[in-house]
Design a protein around this motif. Structure first.
Motif, mmCIF file in Angstrom:
data_model
loop_
_atom_site.group_PDB
_atom_site.id
_atom_site.type_symbol
_atom_site.label_atom_id
_atom_site.label_comp_id
_atom_site.label_asym_id
_atom_site.label_seq_id
_atom_site.Cartn_x
_atom_site.Cartn_y
_atom_site.Cartn_z
ATOM 1 N N LEU A 150 -0.785 2.062 15.227
ATOM 2 C CA LEU A 150 -0.124 0.672 15.222
ATOM 3 C C LEU A 150 -1.140 -0.013 13.998
ATOM 4 O O LEU A 150 -0.389 -0.658 13.260
ATOM 5 C CB LEU A 150 -0.250 0.169 16.323
ATOM 6 C CG LEU A 150 0.635 0.548 17.377
ATOM 7 C CD1 LEU A 150 0.501 -0.327 18.677
ATOM 8 C CD2 LEU A 150 2.169 0.336 16.951
ATOM 9 N N HIS A 151 -2.367 0.300 13.858
ATOM 10 C CA HIS A 151 -3.213 -0.356 12.677
ATOM 11 C C HIS A 151 -2.803 0.357 11.383
ATOM 12 O O HIS A 151 -2.667 -0.525 10.644
ATOM 13 C CB HIS A 151 -4.581 0.084 13.069
ATOM 14 C CG HIS A 151 -5.657 -0.283 11.899
ATOM 15 N ND1 HIS A 151 -5.854 -1.646 11.624
ATOM 16 C CD2 HIS A 151 -6.196 0.382 11.129
ATOM 17 C CE1 HIS A 151 -6.520 -1.749 10.648
ATOM 18 N NE2 HIS A 151 -6.846 -0.313 10.233
ATOM 19 N N LEU A 152 -2.232 1.528 11.290
ATOM 20 C CA LEU A 152 -1.993 2.170 10.114
ATOM 21 C C LEU A 152 -0.498 1.470 9.621
ATOM 22 O O LEU A 152 -0.373 1.232 8.541
ATOM 23 C CB LEU A 152 -1.856 3.615 10.107
ATOM 24 C CG LEU A 152 -1.334 4.378 8.802
ATOM 25 C CD1 LEU A 152 -1.967 4.213 7.817
ATOM 26 C CD2 LEU A 152 -1.016 5.674 9.313
ATOM 27 N N HIS A 153 0.121 1.382 10.575
ATOM 28 C CA HIS A 153 1.480 0.616 10.509
ATOM 29 C C HIS A 153 1.443 -0.887 9.861
ATOM 30 O O HIS A 153 2.038 -1.166 9.057
ATOM 31 C CB HIS A 153 2.495 0.707 11.777
ATOM 32 C CG HIS A 153 3.601 -0.155 11.542
ATOM 33 N ND1 HIS A 153 3.933 -1.486 11.602
ATOM 34 C CD2 HIS A 153 4.985 0.482 11.034
ATOM 35 C CE1 HIS A 153 5.062 -1.779 11.231
ATOM 36 N NE2 HIS A 153 5.702 -0.935 11.077
ATOM 37 N N SER A 154 0.385 -1.619 10.505
ATOM 38 C CA SER A 154 0.106 -3.016 10.080
ATOM 39 C C SER A 154 -0.281 -2.729 8.621
ATOM 40 O O SER A 154 0.091 -3.779 7.941
ATOM 41 C CB SER A 154 -0.821 -3.518 10.950
ATOM 42 O OG SER A 154 -1.155 -4.692 10.584
ATOM 43 N N THR A 155 -1.461 -2.031 8.332
ATOM 44 C CA THR A 155 -1.867 -1.890 7.013
ATOM 45 C C THR A 155 -0.805 -1.689 5.939
ATOM 46 O O THR A 155 -0.811 -2.287 4.776
ATOM 47 C CB THR A 155 -2.916 -0.707 6.870
ATOM 48 O OG1 THR A 155 -4.149 -1.200 7.710
ATOM 49 C CG2 THR A 155 -3.561 -0.654 5.545
ATOM 50 N N LEU A 156 0.036 -0.708 6.122
ATOM 51 C CA LEU A 156 1.220 -0.350 5.105
ATOM 52 C C LEU A 156 2.120 -1.546 4.924
ATOM 53 O O LEU A 156 2.322 -1.611 3.972
ATOM 54 C CB LEU A 156 1.887 0.992 5.671
ATOM 55 C CG LEU A 156 1.055 2.069 5.702
ATOM 56 C CD1 LEU A 156 1.921 3.191 6.582
ATOM 57 C CD2 LEU A 156 0.796 2.655 4.336
ATOM 58 N N ALA A 157 2.356 -1.887 6.150
ATOM 59 C CA ALA A 157 3.394 -3.370 6.056
ATOM 60 C C ALA A 157 2.791 -4.336 5.195
ATOM 61 O O ALA A 157 3.398 -5.087 4.582
ATOM 62 C CB ALA A 157 3.694 -3.655 7.426
ATOM 63 N N GLN A 158 1.393 -4.685 5.289
ATOM 64 C CA GLN A 158 0.898 -5.696 4.729
ATOM 65 C C GLN A 158 0.757 -5.366 3.233
ATOM 66 O O GLN A 158 0.696 -6.116 2.387
ATOM 67 C CB GLN A 158 -0.624 -5.960 5.224
ATOM 68 C CG GLN A 158 -0.542 -6.759 6.720
ATOM 69 C CD GLN A 158 -1.912 -6.756 7.244
ATOM 70 O OE1 GLN A 158 -2.770 -6.483 6.680
ATOM 71 N NE2 GLN A 158 -1.731 -7.385 8.711
ATOM 72 N N THR A 159 0.203 -4.014 2.947
ATOM 73 C CA THR A 159 0.027 -3.736 1.549
ATOM 74 C C THR A 159 1.230 -3.497 0.834
ATOM 75 O O THR A 159 1.246 -3.850 -0.402
ATOM 76 C CB THR A 159 -0.748 -2.180 1.449
ATOM 77 O OG1 THR A 159 -1.745 -2.268 2.592
ATOM 78 C CG2 THR A 159 -1.094 -1.784 0.176
ATOM 79 N N TRP A 160 2.448 -2.914 1.515
ATOM 80 C CA TRP A 160 3.757 -2.866 0.840
ATOM 81 C C TRP A 160 4.961 -3.627 1.663
ATOM 82 O O TRP A 160 5.695 -3.099 2.212
ATOM 83 C CB TRP A 160 3.971 -1.516 0.484
ATOM 84 C CG TRP A 160 3.168 -0.678 -0.184
ATOM 85 C CD1 TRP A 160 3.221 -0.986 -1.563
ATOM 86 C CD2 TRP A 160 2.144 -0.032 0.210
ATOM 87 N NE1 TRP A 160 2.255 -0.067 -2.256
ATOM 88 C CE2 TRP A 160 1.608 0.251 -1.150
ATOM 89 C CE3 TRP A 160 1.584 0.398 1.246
ATOM 90 C CZ2 TRP A 160 0.353 1.315 -1.330
ATOM 91 C CZ3 TRP A 160 0.423 1.087 1.203
ATOM 92 C CH2 TRP A 160 -0.362 1.481 -0.125
ATOM 93 N N PRO A 161 4.826 -5.009 1.548
ATOM 94 C CA PRO A 161 5.867 -5.770 2.405
ATOM 95 C C PRO A 161 7.099 -5.338 2.140
ATOM 96 O O PRO A 161 7.850 -5.822 3.063
ATOM 97 C CB PRO A 161 5.516 -7.455 2.137
ATOM 98 C CG PRO A 161 4.741 -7.286 0.812
ATOM 99 C CD PRO A 161 3.913 -5.845 0.693
ATOM 100 N N SER A 162 7.609 -4.981 0.884
ATOM 101 C CA SER A 162 8.976 -4.830 0.736
ATOM 102 C C SER A 162 9.213 -3.523 1.269
ATOM 103 O O SER A 162 10.616 -3.166 1.141
ATOM 104 C CB SER A 162 9.257 -5.128 -0.702
ATOM 105 O OG SER A 162 8.577 -4.147 -1.643
#
Length: 132
Positions: A47-59
Motif C-alpha cells: 500500500l505504501h508502494l502504491h501511494s508512492t507511485l500514485a504521488q510520483t506519477w499522478p497521471s
C-alpha cells in the motif's frame, strides 16, 4: 534474492522510471514473504508502494498483479489488496489450476517461464486495451 518492495522503492528514488507512463503494473511481494514478512507487513508495504507511485506519477493508472499462490500467506495479502482502494489484476488463474502453479508455465513453481509470461502478457494486454 529477488526483488522486494524495498528494492523497488530504492530504485524509484534512484531512477525516474515510468516517466510519462499511462499505466504502471507492479508484480512484487513473494520475495518479501519468503524473507519473513508477515501478510500484514507485506500488505502495508504494498500500500505504501502504491501511494508512492500514485504521488510520483499522478497521471498514471497503477495496477498491482495479484500474487501467485506459492506461499501460505498469499491468500491473505491478495484479499487485503482486493479490499483496499487500489486496482488489482487477477492473472494467477491463467497460469494456475486449483490454486496451484501449472508446471508448464513456471520454471521453478514461483517464477513464470517464457510461456507463462506470454500468457500473462496476453491477459494484461486484453485487460488494458481500453486504457491505452
Amino acid at each position: 534474492p529477488g526483488a522486494t518492495v524495498e528494492r523497488i522503492l530504492q530504485r524509484l528514488h534512484k531512477n525516474n522510471w515510468c516517466c510519462g507512463a499511462n499505466v504502471i503494473i507492479v508484480c512484487v511481494g513473494i520475495n518479501n514473504l519468503l524473507s519473513g514478512d508477515s501478510a500484514a507487513m507485506l500488505t502495508a508495504k504494498l500500500l505504501h508502494l502504491h501511494s508512492t507511485l500514485a504521488q510520483t506519477w499522478p497521471s498514471a493508472k497503477v495496477y498491482f498483479m495479484r500474487l501467485l499462490p506459492v506461499h501460505p500467506s498469499v491468500a491473505m495479502v491478495n484479499k487485503s489488496l482486493k479490499s483496499s482502494n487500489i486496482n488489482t489484476m487477477f492473472l494467477d488463474k491463467c497460469v494456475t489450476k486449483n490454486n496451484q502453479p501449472l508446471p508448464e508455465f513456471f520454471r521453478d513453481n514461483i517464477h513464470p517461464n517464457a510461456l507463462g509470461l506470454k500468457k500473462m502478457a496476453w491477459k494484461i494486454f486484453h485487460s488494458l486495451k481500453f486504457e491505452l
